[in-house]
Design an enzyme around this catalytic site. Structure first.
Site, PDB file in Angstrom:
ATOM      1  N   GLU A 105      -5.835  -5.005  10.531  1.00 38.06           N
ATOM      2  CA  GLU A 105      -4.839  -3.967  10.721  1.00 38.06           C
ATOM      3  C   GLU A 105      -5.184  -3.288  12.326  1.00 38.06           C
ATOM      4  O   GLU A 105      -6.057  -2.520  12.331  1.00 38.06           O
ATOM      5  CB  GLU A 105      -4.795  -2.834   9.590  1.00 38.06           C
ATOM      6  CG  GLU A 105      -4.375  -3.471   8.340  1.00 38.06           C
ATOM      7  CD  GLU A 105      -3.765  -2.615   7.387  1.00 38.06           C
ATOM      8  OE1 GLU A 105      -2.779  -2.546   6.940  1.00 38.06           O
ATOM      9  OE2 GLU A 105      -4.455  -1.421   7.206  1.00 38.06           O
ATOM     10  N   GLY A 164       2.196   2.235  10.953  1.00 35.68           N
ATOM     11  CA  GLY A 164       3.057   3.156  10.791  1.00 35.68           C
ATOM     12  C   GLY A 164       3.793   3.580  12.033  1.00 35.68           C
ATOM     13  O   GLY A 164       4.562   4.728  11.980  1.00 35.68           O
ATOM     14  N   HIS A 178      -9.801   1.556   4.776  1.00 35.60           N
ATOM     15  CA  HIS A 178      -8.449   1.394   5.617  1.00 35.60           C
ATOM     16  C   HIS A 178      -8.796   2.412   6.668  1.00 35.60           C
ATOM     17  O   HIS A 178      -9.486   3.513   6.574  1.00 35.60           O
ATOM     18  CB  HIS A 178      -7.532   2.194   4.556  1.00 35.60           C
ATOM     19  CG  HIS A 178      -6.024   2.101   5.163  1.00 35.60           C
ATOM     20  ND1 HIS A 178      -5.660   2.828   6.044  1.00 35.60           N
ATOM     21  CD2 HIS A 178      -5.148   0.891   5.104  1.00 35.60           C
ATOM     22  CE1 HIS A 178      -4.538   2.522   6.407  1.00 35.60           C
ATOM     23  NE2 HIS A 178      -4.114   1.506   5.963  1.00 35.60           N
ATOM     24  N   SER A 224       2.780  -2.020  10.352  1.00 31.56           N
ATOM     25  CA  SER A 224       4.162  -2.132  10.652  1.00 31.56           C
ATOM     26  C   SER A 224       4.872  -3.509  10.362  1.00 31.56           C
ATOM     27  O   SER A 224       5.954  -4.144  11.002  1.00 31.56           O
ATOM     28  CB  SER A 224       4.660  -1.675  11.972  1.00 31.56           C
ATOM     29  OG  SER A 224       4.351  -0.601  12.414  1.00 31.56           O
ATOM     30  N   GLU A 257      -7.134   4.727   7.921  1.00 34.38           N
ATOM     31  CA  GLU A 257      -6.815   6.300   7.545  1.00 34.38           C
ATOM     32  C   GLU A 257      -7.999   6.783   6.760  1.00 34.38           C
ATOM     33  O   GLU A 257      -8.207   7.991   6.987  1.00 34.38           O
ATOM     34  CB  GLU A 257      -5.511   6.417   6.532  1.00 34.38           C
ATOM     35  CG  GLU A 257      -4.458   6.156   7.423  1.00 34.38           C
ATOM     36  CD  GLU A 257      -3.103   5.602   6.674  1.00 34.38           C
ATOM     37  OE1 GLU A 257      -3.113   5.446   5.592  1.00 34.38           O
ATOM     38  OE2 GLU A 257      -2.096   5.040   7.456  1.00 34.38           O
ATOM     39  N   LYS A 314       0.243   4.298  -0.409  1.00 38.62           N
ATOM     40  CA  LYS A 314      -0.416   5.593   0.167  1.00 38.62           C
ATOM     41  C   LYS A 314      -0.350   6.630  -0.747  1.00 38.62           C
ATOM     42  O   LYS A 314      -0.125   6.471  -1.952  1.00 38.62           O
ATOM     43  CB  LYS A 314      -0.012   5.662   1.624  1.00 38.62           C
ATOM     44  CG  LYS A 314      -0.123   4.638   2.441  1.00 38.62           C
ATOM     45  CD  LYS A 314      -0.010   4.566   3.958  1.00 38.62           C
ATOM     46  CE  LYS A 314      -0.089   3.227   4.503  1.00 38.62           C
ATOM     47  NZ  LYS A 314      -0.473   3.392   5.953  1.00 38.62           N
ATOM     48  N   ASN A 328       0.983  -0.960   0.133  1.00 44.49           N
ATOM     49  CA  ASN A 328       0.093   0.008  -0.042  1.00 44.49           C
ATOM     50  C   ASN A 328       0.901   1.343   0.030  1.00 44.49           C
ATOM     51  O   ASN A 328       1.392   1.655   1.033  1.00 44.49           O
ATOM     52  CB  ASN A 328      -0.919  -0.198   1.227  1.00 44.49           C
ATOM     53  CG  ASN A 328      -1.838   1.030   1.300  1.00 44.49           C
ATOM     54  OD1 ASN A 328      -1.800   1.804   0.503  1.00 44.49           O
ATOM     55  ND2 ASN A 328      -2.390   1.359   2.452  1.00 44.49           N
TER      56      ASN A 328
HETATM   57  P1  PGA Z   1       2.369   0.299   7.642  1.00 47.37           P
HETATM   58  O1  PGA Z   1       1.057   0.547   6.950  1.00 47.37           O
HETATM   59  O2  PGA Z   1       3.134  -1.143   7.257  1.00 47.37           O
HETATM   60  O3  PGA Z   1       3.329   1.559   7.198  1.00 47.37           O
HETATM   61  O4  PGA Z   1       2.317   0.309   9.062  1.00 47.37           O
HETATM   62  C1  PGA Z   1       0.276  -0.627   6.780  1.00 47.37           C
HETATM   63  C2  PGA Z   1      -1.212  -0.065   6.234  1.00 47.37           C
HETATM   64  O5  PGA Z   1      -1.380   1.007   6.567  1.00 47.37           O
HETATM   65  O6  PGA Z   1      -1.571  -0.787   5.273  1.00 47.37           O
END
Ligand code: PGA
Length: 256
Positions: A171, A177, A99, A217, A101, A15, A13
């Site tokens: 998740e 992150g 997601h 992460s 976010e 982003k 992803n």
């Molecule tokens: P990350 O993000 O691996 O940077 O923690 C995962 C995601 O948001 O799908």
């Protein structure tokens, strides 16, 4: 560790991190590194403006194209949105839906998420439905209830028995992150619960085809443990997917 019958899946992803120039450079770096990985399905999710260029680069490879979001209508007066038909025409295979976010920053509700899942399916796109608890919800002991609710509302009327494909990404929001990951016991508990719930929502064995991947992460360091857990069918990778070598290493681990 994926059960027989489910091919592991690793999705990058990207982003809102890469403009077209960098997205193309990353995919060119990635493709030779993953060309021999036949035991794992791999996808990358660039931002909308980069989909066409990345699609062109992926042509002839086994790496799938994914989108990071989709609208629920086929067309209409929805300024700034992108419809499932547009994505399907571009050769998009997977679409990330719900997601955290998007839930947190863009007010995405379970009701809208369910509509998006349905819209994606209508156009033959495979939804990757993201579920996961916030830090506070875990502290309050509500993790399983939160995930069960997101799953039930998000999948809504989806008919898996008729062969519809869907992927679930667990998740934990606090792991995204942050460099923090759940303990193996924590991750396994949620993955097991998701699998049981899918079994009760989609009887008749259809649920056993659904892949449940982990995200948050996932790195070259954390992936071996997380990907080795029973019921973890792969990973949704954010930050670590921006480095071709690291993402390829995670994909390789998933396919073992
Ligand atoms: P990350 O993000 O691996 O940077 O923690 C995962 C995601 O948001 O799908």
């Amino acid at each position: 560790m994926t059960s027989p019958g489910r091919k592991p899946l690793v999705v990058g992803n990207w982003k809102m991190n890469l403009s077209e120039r960098w997205a193309v450079a990353l995919v060119d770096d990635l493709l030779p590194r993953v060309a021999s990985l036949t035991a794992v399905e791999i996808a990358v999710a660039p931002a909308f403006p980069c989909l066409r260029a990345v699609a062109d680069r992926l042509a002839g490879s086994r790496v799938r194209l994914a989108a990071q979001n989709v609208h629920w209508e086929d067309k209409g007066a929805f300024t700034g949105e992108v419809s499932p038909r547009m994505l399907a025409e571009m050769g998009v295979h997977f679409v990330i839906i719900g997601h955290s976010e998007r839930r947190v920053h863009f007010g995405e509700t379970d009701e809208r998420i369910e509509r998006k899942v349905g819209a994606a399916r209508r156009h033959g796109l495979v939804p990757i439905l993201c579920v996961g608890e916030q830090d506070k919800e875990r502290d309050e002991g509500r993790t399983l209830a939160v995930v069960e609710r997101q799953l039930r509302l998000g999948l809504g009327r989806l008919q898996v028995a008729d062969g519809a494909e869907v992927v679930i990404a667990y998740e934990p929001v606090w792991a995204i992150g942050t460099g923090r990951t759940p303990t193996p016991e924590q991750a396994q508990e949620v993955h097991r619960t998701i699998r049981e719930q899918l079994g009760s929502m989609f009887p008749g064995g259809a649920a056993s085809r659904i892949r449940v991947v982990y995200g948050g992460s996932a790195t070259a360091e954390s992936a071996p443990v997380l990907l080795g857990l029973p019921e973890v069918d792969g990973a949704l990778v954010g930050g670590a997917s921006l480095e071709a070598g690291i993402f390829a290493a995670i994909a390789e681990m998933a396919g073992r």
